[in-house]
Design a protein around this motif. Sequence first.
Motif, PDB file in Angstrom:
ATOM      1  N   MET A  86       4.161  -2.579   9.017  1.00 45.76           N
ATOM      2  CA  MET A  86       4.179  -1.137   8.812  1.00 45.76           C
ATOM      3  C   MET A  86       4.824  -0.484  10.029  1.00 45.76           C
ATOM      4  SD  MET A  86       1.008   1.544   8.202  1.00 45.76           S
ATOM      5  CE  MET A  86       0.649   0.929   6.550  1.00 45.76           C
ATOM      6  N   PRO A  87       5.662   0.540   9.826  1.00 44.30           N
ATOM      7  CA  PRO A  87       6.243   1.251  10.974  1.00 44.30           C
ATOM      8  C   PRO A  87       5.148   1.825  11.863  1.00 44.30           C
ATOM      9  CG  PRO A  87       7.349   1.867   8.942  1.00 44.30           C
ATOM     10  CD  PRO A  87       6.144   1.055   8.538  1.00 44.30           C
ATOM     11  N   GLU A  94       4.805   4.477  13.435  1.00 45.96           N
ATOM     12  CA  GLU A  94       4.463   5.889  13.215  1.00 45.96           C
ATOM     13  C   GLU A  94       3.491   6.081  12.055  1.00 45.96           C
ATOM     14  OE1 GLU A  94       8.374   5.499  15.182  1.00 45.96           O
ATOM     15  OE2 GLU A  94       7.509   4.659  13.327  1.00 45.96           O
ATOM     16  N   ASP A  95       3.425   5.106  11.157  1.00 44.59           N
ATOM     17  CA  ASP A  95       2.585   5.239   9.963  1.00 44.59           C
ATOM     18  C   ASP A  95       1.202   4.626  10.123  1.00 44.59           C
ATOM     19  OD1 ASP A  95       4.772   6.436   8.762  1.00 44.59           O
ATOM     20  OD2 ASP A  95       5.439   4.595   7.758  1.00 44.59           O
ATOM     21  N   VAL A  96       0.937   3.977  11.247  1.00 44.46           N
ATOM     22  CA  VAL A  96      -0.350   3.309  11.446  1.00 44.46           C
ATOM     23  C   VAL A  96      -1.436   4.347  11.728  1.00 44.46           C
ATOM     24  CG1 VAL A  96      -1.644   1.674  12.844  1.00 44.46           C
ATOM     25  CG2 VAL A  96       0.760   1.217  12.305  1.00 44.46           C
ATOM     26  N   THR A  97      -2.489   4.318  10.925  1.00 42.78           N
ATOM     27  CA  THR A  97      -3.626   5.217  11.115  1.00 42.78           C
ATOM     28  C   THR A  97      -4.777   4.443  11.754  1.00 42.78           C
ATOM     29  OG1 THR A  97      -4.584   4.662   8.964  1.00 42.78           O
ATOM     30  CG2 THR A  97      -2.962   6.483   9.026  1.00 42.78           C
ATOM     31  N   TYR A 110      -6.197   2.121   9.150  1.00 39.06           N
ATOM     32  CA  TYR A 110      -5.391   0.936   8.880  1.00 39.06           C
ATOM     33  C   TYR A 110      -5.504  -0.060  10.036  1.00 39.06           C
ATOM     34  CZ  TYR A 110      -1.473  -2.002   7.469  1.00 39.06           C
ATOM     35  OH  TYR A 110      -0.697  -3.076   7.086  1.00 39.06           O
ATOM     36  N   TRP A 111      -5.491   0.449  11.264  1.00 36.67           N
ATOM     37  CA  TRP A 111      -5.657  -0.426  12.436  1.00 36.67           C
ATOM     38  C   TRP A 111      -6.955  -1.220  12.330  1.00 36.67           C
ATOM     39  CZ3 TRP A 111      -2.763  -1.631  16.742  1.00 36.67           C
ATOM     40  CH2 TRP A 111      -3.422  -2.333  17.753  1.00 36.67           C
TER      41      TRP A 111
END
Length: 268
Positions: free
Chosen positions: A115-116, A118-121, A124-125
């Motif tokens: 995942m890019p 910038e898109d990691v929340t 999600y982490w």
Amino acid sequence: MTIHPELIAKVEVATARYPSLVGKSVLITGGGSGIGASLVEHFVGQGCKVGFIELNGAVAAAHAEAVEKTTGTRPYYEVADLRDIDALRTAITRLADRTGPFHVLVNNAGNDDRMPIEDVTPQYWDERQATNLRHQFFAAQAVLPGMAAAGGGAIINMGSISWMKGAAGLIFYTTAKSAVMGMTKSLAREVGERNIRVNSIAPGWVLTERQVVRAKAIYQGKFREYLESQCLKEHLLPPDIARMALFLAADDSRLVTGQTFIVDGGVI
């Protein structure tokens, strides 16, 4: 598992026999496909009583049937989401009821989706750490009492060379896999007096069916480029990882612990 013939010629290699593994109880996480499926087949082939955990019930059933056809012995399995630690513990207990206390644990399950950055929340982490790291510790914790009571055993954690290469696009995965090495060393120190050895394997790019399909879709034919980075010009296959796991589980490696073994064809 089928590997596309235009990508690699599969070479059959005779697997060493390990008498010390005969009759041993082995637990493998993520055992229905890819590297895990090969681990199940190889340990069953050594005469082990194998139980594996798989997220997909249909995949688990199909692989258990395939192994039985190949080896004459059907492995046990439980369906569970390893991100759910209670479900993991329940699955381990149910499998141990059928195989007896585990002498070997192979913490194989993981997922290297990208995942890019910038898109990691944060959500999600955390989910990626639960997918690739957390369950390894709690699986080890769950088998330790039975393993110690049985006189000892071996724990094998699956890492990756991705963090050693500083691979981009999956920093959450490389963070988890780098932690596997640290966890392995600390766990080895903590359980050594119980005669339990703990090691990890760091594979390179292994051509499972999933990796082949994804590489065709995303990497657009970079197999040759990756192969050029290896000292040995042959793609890694799941059995190459399984054979290392057999050695680390057997008494042949009885004084080997706290180590990480790189199996990558000579990239690192």
